[in-house]
Design a protein around this motif. Structure first.
Motif, PDB file in Angstrom:
ATOM      1  N   ASP A 106       2.932  10.746   1.708  1.00  8.33           N
ATOM      2  CA  ASP A 106       2.044   9.067   0.450  1.00  8.33           C
ATOM      3  C   ASP A 106       2.173   8.428  -0.067  1.00  8.33           C
ATOM      4  N   GLU A 107       3.717   8.355  -0.040  1.00 10.09           N
ATOM      5  CA  GLU A 107       4.455   6.664   0.375  1.00 10.09           C
ATOM      6  C   GLU A 107       4.339   6.341   1.181  1.00 10.09           C
ATOM      7  N   ARG A 109       1.741   6.309   3.121  1.00  7.64           N
ATOM      8  CA  ARG A 109       0.524   5.405   3.139  1.00  7.64           C
ATOM      9  C   ARG A 109       0.170   4.580   2.187  1.00  7.64           C
ATOM     10  N   ARG A 110       0.963   4.337   1.157  1.00  7.91           N
ATOM     11  CA  ARG A 110       0.724   3.594  -0.161  1.00  7.91           C
ATOM     12  C   ARG A 110       1.504   1.784   0.609  1.00  7.91           C
ATOM     13  N   ALA A 113      -0.541   0.686   3.174  1.00  3.27           N
ATOM     14  CA  ALA A 113      -1.731  -0.113   2.373  1.00  3.27           C
ATOM     15  C   ALA A 113      -1.136  -1.720   1.686  1.00  3.27           C
ATOM     16  N   ALA A 114       0.247  -1.763   1.259  1.00  2.94           N
ATOM     17  CA  ALA A 114       0.828  -2.537   0.987  1.00  2.94           C
ATOM     18  C   ALA A 114       1.205  -3.539   2.572  1.00  2.94           C
ATOM     19  N   GLU A 136       6.039  -6.963  -2.843  1.00  2.00           N
ATOM     20  CA  GLU A 136       5.405  -5.516  -3.130  1.00  2.00           C
ATOM     21  C   GLU A 136       5.704  -4.595  -2.380  1.00  2.00           C
ATOM     22  N   LEU A 140       8.038  -1.379  -2.255  1.00  2.00           N
ATOM     23  CA  LEU A 140       8.281   0.036  -2.233  1.00  2.00           C
ATOM     24  C   LEU A 140       9.314   0.575  -0.705  1.00  2.00           C
TER      25      LEU A 140
END
Length: 257
Positions: A106-107, A109-110, A113-114, A136, A140
């Motif tokens: 999940d991390e 994927r984030r 996306a960023a 950002e 992350l």
């Protein structure tokens, strides 16, 4: 908004964030005087809140205190800026490598996306969005690294070159180069390749250093002199909204440019 709503810690935070944004974006120029009473009036905070904020900004290396409760925007010589960025070579590489090892699906994927949002901002040639979205991405990565000591050191160092990083973003071709460098970091971290992630992060910092050295005199990025202010102190301060994420106040974040 009444004064009571901006007293104490809330008032100091408001002043610190507003001044930091004005310094980073160049609305307050290196060497420009900051008068505490004017800040208190412009932002409708107590003088104690202004004093506390100035104390914190001085500790971050963004301002120098002068007589009384006033201050000046600190002038960062290019040599000092390069030294700070050289320190990031090791630290950014460490954070990226650890993030590549520890990130969950999940991390990852984030993070992807960023990275996609940053690439889109570069395609739009939007320097402000690129600056914020680059931060950002690094935020992350720092969180995924779960190495609070390294992230905290980088955040404190970054406060001293935050304005320089923003100015570098405006250089011709820098948005494209920075987006490409960030994409390489994101791909390596998201792909769980720690060695590649470390090398990509270090290549990004080296590119930033080269840009600073190549252009600092031409664009007055880090002069050892005071240039005319771009705005009056009161106008610069009162026009501020919450700052782009210049992350000196967070020990869990890293840097970008």
């Amino acid at each position: 908004m009444d004064v009571a709503a901006r007293s104490g810690a809330a008032g100091a935070t408001h002043v610190r964030n507003s001044l930091r944004r004005a310094i980073v974006t160049g609305d307050l120029a290196p060497g420009q005087r900051i008068v505490a009473e004017e800040v208190a009036t412009a932002l409708r905070v107590t003088r104690n809140g202004v004093r506390q904020a100035l104390h914190e900004l001085a500790a971050e290396g963004l301002i120098d205190r002068v007589r009384g409760s006033n201050a000046r925007v600190r002038v960062v010589p290019v040599g000092e800026a390069v030294e700070i960025l050289e320190c990031r070579l090791a630290l950014d590489g460490l954070l990226a490598a650890r993030a590549a090892v520890g990130a969950t699906e999940d991390e990852r994927r984030r993070l992807r996306a960023a990275g996609d949002r940053l690439a889109a901002a570069a395609d739009r040639a939007d320097p402000v969005d690129c600056f914020q979205l680059g931060d950002e991405v690094h935020d992350l990565i720092a969180g995924l690294a779960r190495q609070l000591t390294a992230a905290g050191i980088v955040a404190r160092l970054d406060a001293r070159v935050a304005r320089l990083r923003f100015r570098v973003t405006l250089r011709p071709g820098r948005l494209r180069d920075s987006a490409r460098e960030h994409a390489a970091i994101v791909q390596a971290v998201a792909g769980r390749h720690p060695v590649a992630a470390e090398l990509a992060a270090q290549a990004h910092v080296r590119s930033l250093i080269a840009t600073v050295v190549r252009h600092h005199e031409k664009e007055s990025l880090c002069r050892n002199e005071t240039r005319p202010p771009t705005m009056s102190p009161t106008s610069a301060i009162s026009s501020c909204s919450p700052p782009p994420s210049t992350r000196a106040s967070s020990s869990s974040r890293a840097t970008s440019a």
